[in-house]
Write a protein that holds these residues in place. Structure first.
Motif, PDB file in Angstrom:
ATOM      1  N   ALA A  12       0.841  -1.213   0.000  1.00 13.64           N
ATOM      2  CA  ALA A  12       0.000   0.000   0.000  1.00 13.64           C
ATOM      3  C   ALA A  12       0.867   1.250   0.000  1.00 13.64           C
ATOM      4  O   ALA A  12       0.574   2.230  -0.680  1.00 13.64           O
ATOM      5  CB  ALA A  12      -0.920  -0.008   1.208  1.00 13.64           C
ATOM      6  N   LEU A  13       1.950   1.185   0.776  1.00 15.55           N
ATOM      7  CA  LEU A  13       2.830   2.355   0.843  1.00 15.55           C
ATOM      8  C   LEU A  13       3.583   2.549  -0.462  1.00 15.55           C
ATOM      9  O   LEU A  13       3.761   3.668  -0.921  1.00 15.55           O
ATOM     10  CB  LEU A  13       3.821   2.189   1.995  1.00 15.55           C
ATOM     11  CG  LEU A  13       3.235   2.463   3.373  1.00 15.55           C
ATOM     12  CD1 LEU A  13       4.183   1.969   4.440  1.00 15.55           C
ATOM     13  CD2 LEU A  13       2.983   3.944   3.552  1.00 15.55           C
ATOM     14  N   GLY A  16       0.707   3.106  -3.223  1.00 20.56           N
ATOM     15  CA  GLY A  16      -0.014   4.307  -2.849  1.00 20.56           C
ATOM     16  C   GLY A  16      -1.486   4.166  -3.165  1.00 20.56           C
ATOM     17  O   GLY A  16      -1.880   3.603  -4.171  1.00 20.56           O
ATOM     18  N   CYS A  17      -2.313   4.654  -2.286  1.00 18.53           N
ATOM     19  CA  CYS A  17      -3.740   4.638  -2.565  1.00 18.53           C
ATOM     20  C   CYS A  17      -4.387   5.788  -1.808  1.00 18.53           C
ATOM     21  O   CYS A  17      -3.879   6.232  -0.793  1.00 18.53           O
ATOM     22  CB  CYS A  17      -4.378   3.323  -2.149  1.00 18.53           C
ATOM     23  SG  CYS A  17      -4.242   2.966  -0.406  1.00 18.53           S
ATOM     24  N   ILE A  18      -5.478   6.271  -2.355  1.00 15.39           N
ATOM     25  CA  ILE A  18      -6.192   7.367  -1.708  1.00 15.39           C
ATOM     26  C   ILE A  18      -7.633   6.942  -1.538  1.00 15.39           C
ATOM     27  O   ILE A  18      -8.264   6.503  -2.489  1.00 15.39           O
ATOM     28  CB  ILE A  18      -6.156   8.650  -2.551  1.00 15.39           C
ATOM     29  CG1 ILE A  18      -4.731   9.105  -2.747  1.00 15.39           C
ATOM     30  CG2 ILE A  18      -6.967   9.749  -1.897  1.00 15.39           C
ATOM     31  CD1 ILE A  18      -4.608  10.376  -3.537  1.00 15.39           C
TER      32      ILE A  18
ATOM     33  N   PHE B 133       2.963   7.539  -0.127  1.00 13.31           N
ATOM     34  CA  PHE B 133       1.893   7.643   0.856  1.00 13.31           C
ATOM     35  C   PHE B 133       0.822   6.583   0.675  1.00 13.31           C
ATOM     36  O   PHE B 133       0.544   6.149  -0.446  1.00 13.31           O
ATOM     37  CB  PHE B 133       1.197   9.003   0.725  1.00 13.31           C
ATOM     38  CG  PHE B 133       2.019  10.152   1.215  1.00 13.31           C
ATOM     39  CD1 PHE B 133       1.928  10.561   2.529  1.00 13.31           C
ATOM     40  CD2 PHE B 133       2.880  10.817   0.366  1.00 13.31           C
ATOM     41  CE1 PHE B 133       2.684  11.614   2.988  1.00 13.31           C
ATOM     42  CE2 PHE B 133       3.644  11.875   0.821  1.00 13.31           C
ATOM     43  CZ  PHE B 133       3.549  12.277   2.133  1.00 13.31           C
ATOM     44  N   ALA B 134       0.220   6.222   1.775  1.00 13.22           N
ATOM     45  CA  ALA B 134      -1.079   5.549   1.756  1.00 13.22           C
ATOM     46  C   ALA B 134      -2.028   6.535   2.443  1.00 13.22           C
ATOM     47  O   ALA B 134      -1.718   7.038   3.526  1.00 13.22           O
ATOM     48  CB  ALA B 134      -1.033   4.237   2.509  1.00 13.22           C
ATOM     49  N   ILE B 135      -3.147   6.829   1.804  1.00 16.77           N
ATOM     50  CA  ILE B 135      -4.004   7.924   2.274  1.00 16.77           C
ATOM     51  C   ILE B 135      -5.408   7.413   2.519  1.00 16.77           C
ATOM     52  O   ILE B 135      -5.974   6.705   1.688  1.00 16.77           O
ATOM     53  CB  ILE B 135      -4.033   9.064   1.222  1.00 16.77           C
ATOM     54  CG1 ILE B 135      -2.626   9.596   0.991  1.00 16.77           C
ATOM     55  CG2 ILE B 135      -4.969  10.177   1.662  1.00 16.77           C
ATOM     56  CD1 ILE B 135      -2.508  10.531  -0.187  1.00 16.77           C
ATOM     57  N   ALA B 141      -0.157   8.032   5.784  1.00 18.53           N
ATOM     58  CA  ALA B 141       1.015   7.328   6.320  1.00 18.53           C
ATOM     59  C   ALA B 141       2.061   7.299   5.212  1.00 18.53           C
ATOM     60  O   ALA B 141       1.717   7.141   4.043  1.00 18.53           O
ATOM     61  CB  ALA B 141       0.642   5.907   6.721  1.00 18.53           C
ATOM     62  N   PHE B 142       3.290   7.474   5.587  1.00 19.55           N
ATOM     63  CA  PHE B 142       4.293   7.513   4.532  1.00 19.55           C
ATOM     64  C   PHE B 142       5.549   6.736   4.895  1.00 19.55           C
ATOM     65  O   PHE B 142       5.844   6.482   6.067  1.00 19.55           O
ATOM     66  CB  PHE B 142       4.662   8.963   4.173  1.00 19.55           C
ATOM     67  CG  PHE B 142       5.334   9.735   5.275  1.00 19.55           C
ATOM     68  CD1 PHE B 142       4.598  10.544   6.112  1.00 19.55           C
ATOM     69  CD2 PHE B 142       6.708   9.660   5.465  1.00 19.55           C
ATOM     70  CE1 PHE B 142       5.217  11.258   7.126  1.00 19.55           C
ATOM     71  CE2 PHE B 142       7.332  10.368   6.473  1.00 19.55           C
ATOM     72  CZ  PHE B 142       6.583  11.172   7.319  1.00 19.55           C
ATOM     73  N   LEU B 143       6.249   6.378   3.837  1.00 19.25           N
ATOM     74  CA  LEU B 143       7.544   5.719   3.931  1.00 19.25           C
ATOM     75  C   LEU B 143       8.441   6.477   2.961  1.00 19.25           C
ATOM     76  O   LEU B 143       8.012   6.751   1.836  1.00 19.25           O
ATOM     77  CB  LEU B 143       7.391   4.264   3.491  1.00 19.25           C
ATOM     78  CG  LEU B 143       8.496   3.296   3.801  1.00 19.25           C
ATOM     79  CD1 LEU B 143       8.658   3.127   5.300  1.00 19.25           C
ATOM     80  CD2 LEU B 143       8.181   1.941   3.168  1.00 19.25           C
TER      81      LEU B 143
END
Lengths: 242, 216
Positions: A12-13, A16-18, B133-135, B141-143
Protein backbone atom coordinates in the motif's frame (compact mmCIF):
# COMPACT_ATOMS: atom_id res chain seq x y z
CA UNK A 1 -0.59 -13.87 9.71
CA UNK A 2 1.86 -11.02 10.27
CA UNK A 3 3.55 -11.74 6.96
CA UNK A 4 0.59 -10.97 4.67
CA UNK A 5 -0.34 -7.87 6.71
CA UNK A 6 3.21 -6.60 6.53
CA UNK A 7 3.27 -7.31 2.81
CA UNK A 8 -0.09 -5.52 2.32
CA UNK A 9 1.12 -2.47 4.28
CA UNK A 10 4.36 -2.33 2.32
CA UNK A 11 2.49 -2.73 -0.98
CA UNK A 12 0.00 0.00 0.00
CA UNK A 13 2.83 2.36 0.84
CA UNK A 14 4.79 1.58 -2.28
CA UNK A 15 1.90 1.64 -4.71
CA UNK A 16 -0.01 4.31 -2.85
CA UNK A 17 -3.74 4.64 -2.57
CA UNK A 18 -6.19 7.37 -1.71
CA UNK A 19 -9.55 6.80 -0.12
CA UNK A 20 -12.15 9.32 0.88
CA UNK A 21 -10.86 12.35 -0.98
CA UNK A 22 -13.74 14.50 -2.20
CA UNK A 23 -13.03 15.72 -5.74
CA UNK A 24 -16.37 15.72 -7.60
CA UNK A 25 -15.10 17.21 -10.89
CA UNK A 26 -12.23 14.75 -11.06
CA UNK A 27 -14.47 11.82 -10.15
CA UNK A 28 -17.10 12.82 -12.69
CA UNK A 29 -14.50 13.28 -15.41
CA UNK A 30 -13.08 9.83 -14.70
CA UNK A 31 -16.53 8.27 -14.77
CA UNK A 32 -17.53 10.00 -17.99
CA UNK A 33 -14.21 9.18 -19.67
CA UNK A 34 -14.79 5.55 -18.82
CA UNK A 35 -18.36 5.71 -20.08
CA UNK A 36 -17.61 7.52 -23.35
CA UNK A 37 -14.42 5.55 -23.96
CA UNK A 38 -12.66 8.85 -24.50
CA UNK A 39 -9.50 9.91 -22.70
CA UNK A 40 -9.90 13.66 -23.10
CA UNK A 41 -13.23 14.73 -21.72
CA UNK A 42 -14.20 18.19 -20.54
CA UNK A 43 -16.97 18.35 -18.01
CA UNK A 44 -19.12 21.21 -16.81
CA UNK A 45 -21.65 21.03 -14.03
CA UNK A 46 -24.93 22.01 -15.66
CA UNK A 47 -27.45 24.09 -13.77
CA UNK A 48 -30.45 22.09 -12.64
CA UNK A 49 -32.97 22.06 -15.47
CA UNK A 50 -36.36 23.71 -14.79
CA UNK A 51 -37.82 20.62 -16.47
CA UNK A 52 -36.70 18.64 -13.42
CA UNK A 53 -38.18 19.79 -10.12
CA UNK A 54 -38.33 16.46 -8.37
CA UNK A 55 -40.12 16.24 -5.01
CA UNK A 56 -38.00 13.16 -4.28
CA UNK A 57 -34.51 13.67 -2.89
CA UNK A 58 -32.04 13.66 -5.74
CA UNK A 59 -28.44 14.64 -5.02
CA UNK A 60 -27.00 13.59 -8.35
CA UNK A 61 -24.89 16.10 -10.26
CA UNK A 62 -26.07 17.18 -13.71
CA UNK A 63 -23.10 17.22 -16.05
CA UNK A 64 -22.50 18.15 -19.65
CA UNK A 65 -19.46 16.34 -21.02
CA UNK A 66 -17.81 16.74 -24.38
CA UNK A 67 -14.79 15.21 -26.02
CA UNK A 68 -13.79 13.02 -28.97
CA UNK A 69 -16.53 14.66 -31.05
CA UNK A 70 -19.28 13.67 -28.63
CA UNK A 71 -21.50 15.67 -26.33
CA UNK A 72 -23.24 13.86 -23.51
CA UNK A 73 -25.63 15.00 -20.83
CA UNK A 74 -25.23 12.76 -17.82
CA UNK A 75 -26.30 12.61 -14.22
CA UNK A 76 -23.58 11.39 -11.87
CA UNK A 77 -23.22 10.12 -8.34
CA UNK A 78 -19.55 10.79 -7.74
CA UNK A 79 -19.35 10.27 -3.98
CA UNK A 80 -17.05 7.31 -4.41
CA UNK A 81 -14.99 7.23 -7.60
CA UNK A 82 -14.69 3.49 -7.46
CA UNK A 83 -18.37 2.89 -6.83
CA UNK A 84 -19.78 6.03 -8.45
CA UNK A 85 -21.67 6.01 -11.69
CA UNK A 86 -23.14 8.24 -14.36
CA UNK A 87 -26.17 7.63 -16.49
CA UNK A 88 -27.58 9.40 -19.51
CA UNK A 89 -29.62 12.43 -18.51
CA UNK A 90 -33.07 11.91 -19.97
CA UNK A 91 -34.37 15.28 -18.78
CA UNK A 92 -36.37 17.07 -21.45
CA UNK A 93 -34.72 19.86 -23.47
CA UNK A 94 -36.10 22.52 -25.78
CA UNK A 95 -36.00 20.94 -29.27
CA UNK A 96 -33.73 22.53 -31.84
CA UNK A 97 -36.47 22.20 -34.43
CA UNK A 98 -37.71 25.34 -36.16
CA UNK A 99 -41.33 24.23 -36.09
CA UNK A 100 -42.61 24.01 -32.57
CA UNK A 101 -45.91 23.62 -30.83
CA UNK A 102 -46.74 24.22 -27.19
CA UNK A 103 -48.37 21.52 -25.07
CA UNK A 104 -49.76 22.53 -21.68
CA UNK A 105 -50.17 19.71 -19.18
CA UNK A 106 -52.21 19.92 -16.00
CA UNK A 107 -53.09 17.29 -13.42
CA UNK A 108 -56.46 17.46 -11.67
CA UNK A 109 -56.80 15.64 -8.38
CA UNK A 110 -60.00 14.63 -6.65
CA UNK A 111 -58.02 14.20 -3.45
CA UNK A 112 -54.39 14.25 -2.52
CA UNK A 113 -52.47 11.55 -0.71
CA UNK A 114 -49.00 11.81 0.76
CA UNK A 115 -46.91 14.94 1.15
CA UNK A 116 -46.82 15.69 -2.58
CA UNK A 117 -47.90 14.31 -5.91
CA UNK A 118 -45.05 13.65 -8.34
CA UNK A 119 -45.88 14.23 -11.97
CA UNK A 120 -43.66 12.75 -14.64
CA UNK A 121 -44.26 13.68 -18.24
CA UNK A 122 -42.36 11.67 -20.84
CA UNK A 123 -42.19 13.02 -24.40
CA UNK A 124 -40.52 10.65 -26.87
CA UNK A 125 -38.32 9.26 -24.09
CA UNK A 126 -37.34 12.62 -22.54
CA UNK A 127 -38.85 13.31 -19.15
CA UNK A 128 -40.08 16.32 -17.23
CA UNK A 129 -40.62 15.91 -13.49
CA UNK A 130 -42.42 18.26 -11.14
CA UNK A 131 -44.62 18.25 -8.08
CA UNK A 132 -48.30 18.62 -8.92
CA UNK A 133 -49.30 22.28 -9.00
CA UNK A 134 -52.39 24.30 -9.50
CA UNK A 135 -51.14 25.71 -12.79
CA UNK A 136 -50.24 23.80 -15.95
CA UNK A 137 -46.73 23.43 -17.34
CA UNK A 138 -46.32 24.60 -20.94
CA UNK A 139 -43.82 22.51 -22.88
CA UNK A 140 -42.48 23.57 -26.28
CA UNK A 141 -42.37 20.42 -28.42
CA UNK A 142 -41.34 19.55 -31.94
CA UNK A 143 -44.34 19.67 -34.26
CA UNK A 144 -45.41 16.32 -35.63
CA UNK A 145 -46.05 12.92 -34.12
CA UNK A 146 -44.90 12.31 -30.57
CA UNK A 147 -45.44 9.62 -27.94
CA UNK A 148 -46.43 10.77 -24.47
CA UNK A 149 -46.64 9.15 -21.06
CA UNK A 150 -48.13 10.87 -18.01
CA UNK A 151 -47.25 9.31 -14.70
CA UNK A 152 -48.57 10.66 -11.43
CA UNK A 153 -47.75 9.12 -8.09
CA UNK A 154 -48.15 10.26 -4.47
CA UNK A 155 -44.99 10.87 -2.50
CA UNK A 156 -45.04 9.52 1.03
CA UNK A 157 -42.63 10.13 3.87
CA UNK A 158 -41.51 7.70 6.50
CA UNK A 159 -38.98 7.94 9.27
CA UNK A 160 -36.07 5.60 8.90
CA UNK A 161 -34.38 4.79 12.21
CA UNK A 162 -30.92 3.34 12.17
CA UNK A 163 -27.92 3.01 14.44
CA UNK A 164 -24.21 3.36 13.98
CA UNK A 165 -21.58 2.05 16.35
CA UNK A 166 -18.10 3.29 17.07
CA UNK A 167 -15.53 1.30 19.00
CA UNK A 168 -12.33 2.46 20.60
CA UNK A 169 -9.81 0.59 22.63
CA UNK A 170 -8.18 2.06 25.71
CA UNK A 171 -5.60 -0.28 27.13
CA UNK A 172 -7.10 -3.74 27.23
CA UNK A 173 -10.69 -2.54 27.34
CA UNK A 174 -12.83 -1.83 24.33
CA UNK A 175 -15.50 0.85 24.63
CA UNK A 176 -18.49 0.82 22.31
CA UNK A 177 -20.81 3.76 21.68
CA UNK A 178 -24.06 3.40 19.79
CA UNK A 179 -25.57 6.40 18.04
CA UNK A 180 -29.26 6.55 17.09
CA UNK A 181 -30.20 8.40 13.92
CA UNK A 182 -33.47 9.29 12.25
CA UNK A 183 -33.76 10.14 8.59
CA UNK A 184 -36.87 11.08 6.63
CA UNK A 185 -37.16 8.96 3.51
CA UNK A 186 -39.41 10.02 0.65
CA UNK A 187 -40.90 7.21 -1.40
CA UNK A 188 -43.30 6.87 -4.29
CA UNK A 189 -46.63 5.20 -3.69
CA UNK A 190 -48.78 3.52 -6.30
CA UNK A 191 -50.21 6.01 -8.77
CA UNK A 192 -51.37 5.85 -12.32
CA UNK A 193 -49.75 6.02 -15.72
CA UNK A 194 -51.35 6.72 -19.06
CA UNK A 195 -49.80 6.77 -22.52
CA UNK A 196 -51.01 8.44 -25.70
CA UNK A 197 -49.84 9.87 -29.00
CA UNK A 198 -50.25 13.40 -30.32
CA UNK A 199 -49.82 14.92 -33.78
CA UNK A 200 -48.99 18.53 -33.05
CA UNK A 201 -49.34 21.30 -35.63
CA UNK A 202 -46.55 23.89 -35.84
CA UNK A 203 -47.45 26.96 -33.82
CA UNK A 204 -50.49 25.32 -32.21
CA UNK A 205 -51.11 25.20 -28.47
CA UNK A 206 -52.64 22.12 -26.83
CA UNK A 207 -54.10 21.42 -23.42
CA UNK A 208 -53.60 17.96 -21.93
CA UNK A 209 -55.52 17.35 -18.73
CA UNK A 210 -54.88 14.36 -16.52
CA UNK A 211 -57.79 13.47 -14.26
CA UNK A 212 -56.42 11.51 -11.33
CA UNK A 213 -59.01 9.57 -9.36
CA UNK A 214 -56.70 7.27 -7.43
CA UNK A 215 -54.19 4.45 -7.90
CA UNK A 216 -54.55 2.97 -11.38
CA UNK A 217 -57.57 5.18 -12.04
CA UNK A 218 -56.96 8.14 -14.26
CA UNK A 219 -57.88 9.40 -17.68
CA UNK A 220 -56.60 12.06 -20.01
CA UNK A 221 -58.23 14.67 -22.25
CA UNK A 222 -56.82 16.86 -24.96
CA UNK A 223 -57.95 20.14 -26.50
CA UNK A 224 -56.40 22.58 -28.94
CA UNK A 225 -56.51 26.28 -28.19
CA UNK A 226 -57.92 28.40 -30.99
CA UNK A 227 -57.48 32.13 -30.60
CA UNK A 228 -60.60 34.08 -31.56
CA UNK A 229 -61.48 37.77 -31.15
CA UNK A 230 -63.76 36.69 -28.30
CA UNK A 231 -60.96 34.85 -26.54
CA UNK A 232 -59.59 31.32 -26.56
CA UNK A 233 -61.88 28.61 -27.89
CA UNK A 234 -61.13 24.90 -27.48
CA UNK A 235 -61.14 22.49 -30.41
CA UNK A 236 -60.42 18.80 -30.80
CA UNK A 237 -56.81 17.55 -30.87
CA UNK A 238 -55.48 16.04 -34.09
CA UNK A 239 -54.03 12.60 -33.90
CA UNK A 240 -54.70 12.24 -30.19
CA UNK A 241 -55.17 8.70 -28.99
CA UNK A 242 -53.46 5.68 -27.58
CA UNK B 1 -34.07 30.46 -34.12
CA UNK B 2 -37.13 32.53 -35.07
CA UNK B 3 -39.36 29.95 -33.47
CA UNK B 4 -37.34 30.20 -30.26
CA UNK B 5 -37.51 33.99 -30.26
CA UNK B 6 -41.25 33.72 -30.84
CA UNK B 7 -41.50 31.36 -27.87
CA UNK B 8 -39.62 33.78 -25.66
CA UNK B 9 -41.96 36.59 -26.74
CA UNK B 10 -44.91 34.30 -26.13
CA UNK B 11 -43.43 33.52 -22.72
CA UNK B 12 -43.23 37.21 -21.93
CA UNK B 13 -46.73 37.88 -23.17
CA UNK B 14 -48.19 34.94 -21.26
CA UNK B 15 -46.09 35.40 -18.17
CA UNK B 16 -48.36 35.17 -15.15
CA UNK B 17 -49.04 38.39 -13.31
CA UNK B 18 -50.63 38.82 -9.96
CA UNK B 19 -54.06 39.80 -11.23
CA UNK B 20 -56.86 37.69 -9.85
CA UNK B 21 -58.19 36.70 -13.28
CA UNK B 22 -54.88 35.28 -14.39
CA UNK B 23 -54.25 33.45 -11.12
CA UNK B 24 -57.63 31.84 -11.48
CA UNK B 25 -56.77 30.37 -14.88
CA UNK B 26 -54.35 27.45 -14.47
CA UNK B 27 -53.81 27.32 -18.24
CA UNK B 28 -52.47 30.83 -18.41
CA UNK B 29 -48.78 29.90 -18.23
CA UNK B 30 -45.72 30.80 -20.25
CA UNK B 31 -43.82 28.08 -22.12
CA UNK B 32 -40.94 26.68 -20.11
CA UNK B 33 -37.93 27.30 -22.34
CA UNK B 34 -34.58 25.80 -21.40
CA UNK B 35 -31.70 24.18 -23.20
CA UNK B 36 -28.15 23.49 -22.05
CA UNK B 37 -25.63 24.96 -24.46
CA UNK B 38 -22.23 23.30 -23.77
CA UNK B 39 -20.29 26.14 -25.41
CA UNK B 40 -21.79 28.56 -22.88
CA UNK B 41 -20.54 26.51 -19.95
CA UNK B 42 -17.10 26.77 -18.40
CA UNK B 43 -15.32 23.40 -18.15
CA UNK B 44 -14.51 22.40 -14.61
CA UNK B 45 -10.88 22.22 -13.73
CA UNK B 46 -9.79 19.17 -11.86
CA UNK B 47 -9.72 19.91 -8.16
CA UNK B 48 -6.26 19.89 -6.70
CA UNK B 49 -7.39 18.27 -3.48
CA UNK B 50 -5.68 18.33 -0.12
CA UNK B 51 -3.17 15.71 -1.10
CA UNK B 52 -1.99 17.59 -4.18
CA UNK B 53 -1.22 20.92 -2.53
CA UNK B 54 2.22 22.22 -1.63
CA UNK B 55 2.87 22.04 2.07
CA UNK B 56 5.31 23.71 4.40
CA UNK B 57 6.50 21.81 7.46
CA UNK B 58 7.77 23.26 10.71
CA UNK B 59 9.03 20.60 13.06
CA UNK B 60 11.09 19.88 16.14
CA UNK B 61 13.67 17.08 15.97
CA UNK B 62 15.07 14.90 18.75
CA UNK B 63 18.12 12.69 18.12
CA UNK B 64 19.44 10.02 20.44
CA UNK B 65 22.20 9.08 20.44
CA UNK B 66 23.94 11.26 17.93
CA UNK B 67 27.29 11.79 16.30
CA UNK B 68 28.15 13.44 19.54
CA UNK B 69 31.82 13.04 20.10
CA UNK B 70 33.17 14.20 16.83
CA UNK B 71 36.94 14.17 17.09
CA UNK B 72 36.89 13.26 20.78
CA UNK B 73 37.29 10.24 22.99
CA UNK B 74 34.00 9.09 24.35
CA UNK B 75 33.91 8.75 28.13
CA UNK B 76 30.25 8.75 28.92
CA UNK B 77 27.36 8.88 26.54
CA UNK B 78 24.83 9.84 29.22
CA UNK B 79 24.18 13.21 27.60
CA UNK B 80 24.56 12.17 24.02
CA UNK B 81 21.56 13.79 22.39
CA UNK B 82 20.58 16.46 19.96
CA UNK B 83 17.59 18.69 19.53
CA UNK B 84 16.67 21.15 16.89
CA UNK B 85 14.18 21.96 14.26
CA UNK B 86 13.72 22.11 10.58
CA UNK B 87 11.66 23.66 7.81
CA UNK B 88 10.65 21.58 4.82
CA UNK B 89 8.80 22.20 1.61
CA UNK B 90 6.91 19.16 0.38
CA UNK B 91 5.88 18.96 -3.27
CA UNK B 92 3.27 16.28 -4.03
CA UNK B 93 3.60 14.24 -7.21
CA UNK B 94 0.50 12.27 -8.21
CA UNK B 95 -0.76 12.78 -4.65
CA UNK B 96 0.67 9.50 -3.39
CA UNK B 97 4.28 10.48 -3.95
CA UNK B 98 6.09 13.59 -2.84
CA UNK B 99 9.53 15.10 -2.98
CA UNK B 100 10.84 17.96 -0.94
CA UNK B 101 13.67 20.02 0.36
CA UNK B 102 14.45 20.57 4.01
CA UNK B 103 16.85 22.60 6.08
CA UNK B 104 17.40 22.59 9.79
CA UNK B 105 19.48 23.31 12.81
CA UNK B 106 20.68 20.86 15.47
CA UNK B 107 22.29 21.50 18.81
CA UNK B 108 24.41 18.51 19.74
CA UNK B 109 25.34 17.60 23.30
CA UNK B 110 27.79 14.94 24.37
CA UNK B 111 30.13 13.98 27.19
CA UNK B 112 29.71 13.90 30.93
CA UNK B 113 28.90 17.48 31.81
CA UNK B 114 25.67 18.71 30.38
CA UNK B 115 26.49 22.34 31.20
CA UNK B 116 29.95 22.32 29.67
CA UNK B 117 29.93 24.43 26.53
CA UNK B 118 32.90 22.52 25.19
CA UNK B 119 30.77 19.42 25.05
CA UNK B 120 28.39 20.75 22.47
CA UNK B 121 28.39 21.88 18.89
CA UNK B 122 26.06 23.38 16.35
CA UNK B 123 25.09 21.71 13.12
CA UNK B 124 23.20 22.83 10.07
CA UNK B 125 21.85 20.39 7.57
CA UNK B 126 20.02 20.64 4.32
CA UNK B 127 18.83 18.04 1.87
CA UNK B 128 16.10 16.43 -0.11
CA UNK B 129 13.55 13.75 0.63
CA UNK B 130 11.04 11.57 -1.18
CA UNK B 131 7.96 9.85 0.23
CA UNK B 132 5.29 7.34 -0.82
CA UNK B 133 1.89 7.64 0.86
CA UNK B 134 -1.08 5.55 1.76
CA UNK B 135 -4.00 7.92 2.27
CA UNK B 136 -7.34 7.48 3.94
CA UNK B 137 -9.37 10.66 4.19
CA UNK B 138 -7.24 13.21 5.98
CA UNK B 139 -4.90 10.56 7.36
CA UNK B 140 -1.65 9.90 5.51
CA UNK B 141 1.02 7.33 6.32
CA UNK B 142 4.29 7.51 4.53
CA UNK B 143 7.54 5.72 3.93
CA UNK B 144 10.45 7.66 2.51
CA UNK B 145 14.10 8.42 2.31
CA UNK B 146 16.22 11.51 2.81
CA UNK B 147 19.72 12.62 1.95
CA UNK B 148 21.74 15.77 2.21
CA UNK B 149 24.70 17.70 3.56
CA UNK B 150 25.53 18.45 7.16
CA UNK B 151 27.72 21.32 8.32
CA UNK B 152 29.36 21.12 11.76
CA UNK B 153 30.65 24.21 13.51
CA UNK B 154 33.46 22.59 15.51
CA UNK B 155 36.28 24.20 17.41
CA UNK B 156 38.76 22.90 14.92
CA UNK B 157 36.96 24.65 12.08
CA UNK B 158 33.90 23.85 10.04
CA UNK B 159 33.35 20.32 8.80
CA UNK B 160 31.15 19.15 6.03
CA UNK B 161 29.59 15.72 5.87
CA UNK B 162 26.72 13.84 4.27
CA UNK B 163 23.72 11.95 5.55
CA UNK B 164 21.27 9.49 4.04
CA UNK B 165 18.58 7.35 5.58
CA UNK B 166 15.00 6.13 5.74
CA UNK B 167 12.01 7.81 7.33
CA UNK B 168 8.41 6.82 8.12
CA UNK B 169 5.54 8.64 9.72
CA UNK B 170 1.98 9.79 9.74
CA UNK B 171 0.27 13.06 8.92
CA UNK B 172 -3.28 14.08 9.71
CA UNK B 173 -5.19 17.25 9.15
CA UNK B 174 -6.36 19.27 6.20
CA UNK B 175 -5.15 22.80 5.42
CA UNK B 176 -3.31 22.63 8.72
CA UNK B 177 -2.11 19.39 10.18
CA UNK B 178 0.32 17.48 12.31
CA UNK B 179 3.13 15.13 11.47
CA UNK B 180 4.90 12.55 13.57
CA UNK B 181 7.84 10.73 12.05
CA UNK B 182 10.74 8.53 12.95
CA UNK B 183 13.82 7.91 10.91
CA UNK B 184 17.52 7.42 10.92
CA UNK B 185 20.47 9.08 9.26
CA UNK B 186 23.62 7.30 8.26
CA UNK B 187 26.21 10.07 8.63
CA UNK B 188 29.63 10.29 7.05
CA UNK B 189 32.06 12.90 8.35
CA UNK B 190 35.49 12.85 6.69
CA UNK B 191 38.42 12.58 9.11
CA UNK B 192 36.16 12.43 12.12
CA UNK B 193 35.59 9.64 14.58
CA UNK B 194 32.19 8.03 14.54
CA UNK B 195 30.04 7.79 17.65
CA UNK B 196 30.28 4.84 20.01
CA UNK B 197 26.93 3.84 18.53
CA UNK B 198 28.22 3.91 15.00
CA UNK B 199 27.28 6.39 12.36
CA UNK B 200 23.56 5.63 12.48
CA UNK B 201 21.62 8.51 14.03
CA UNK B 202 18.00 7.68 14.87
CA UNK B 203 15.59 10.54 15.38
CA UNK B 204 12.01 11.47 16.18
CA UNK B 205 10.20 14.41 14.63
CA UNK B 206 7.08 16.19 15.80
CA UNK B 207 5.76 19.03 13.73
CA UNK B 208 3.03 20.83 11.89
CA UNK B 209 2.35 21.54 8.28
CA UNK B 210 0.45 24.23 6.40
CA UNK B 211 -0.83 24.01 2.86
CA UNK B 212 0.70 26.73 0.71
CA UNK B 213 -1.92 26.32 -2.02
CA UNK B 214 -5.68 26.31 -1.84
CA UNK B 215 -6.82 22.72 -2.32
CA UNK B 216 -9.61 24.04 -4.68
Amino acid sequence: MIGPIRFACAAALLVGCIRGEHRPAHDVRTLVERQLGCGDVQVAFAPRSPYRDDPLTDDRIDVVAWGCGQVARVRCTPSDPRGGWCEADTTYELPESESLAVVKVLGRYARREGVAQRERIVVDGAELVRPARYEAVAIPVRAGHSRWTLDSRPVTEREHHYTTTSRRRVGNREYETTYYHTRVVRELAVGCEIAFALDAYPGATYRIELDYHGPDRCDVRCAREVATPAGIRLAACEGFGS
Amino acid sequence: MQARALLFLLGVSLAPTTTHAQLADPWNVAPLVYRVEPEALTPRRDERGFHRALRLHVAADFHLPVVANVGRDENDDQWDLAAGGHLALEIPILAVLSVGVSGGYLWWRFGEDFLDDHDSLHAFEGGIFARAFAISGSFRAFLGAHAGLVHLATEGGPTWGTYVGPQAGIQFGSTFGMEIAVGASYRRLPDRAPTPHGTLDPYFTYGFYFLLERPR
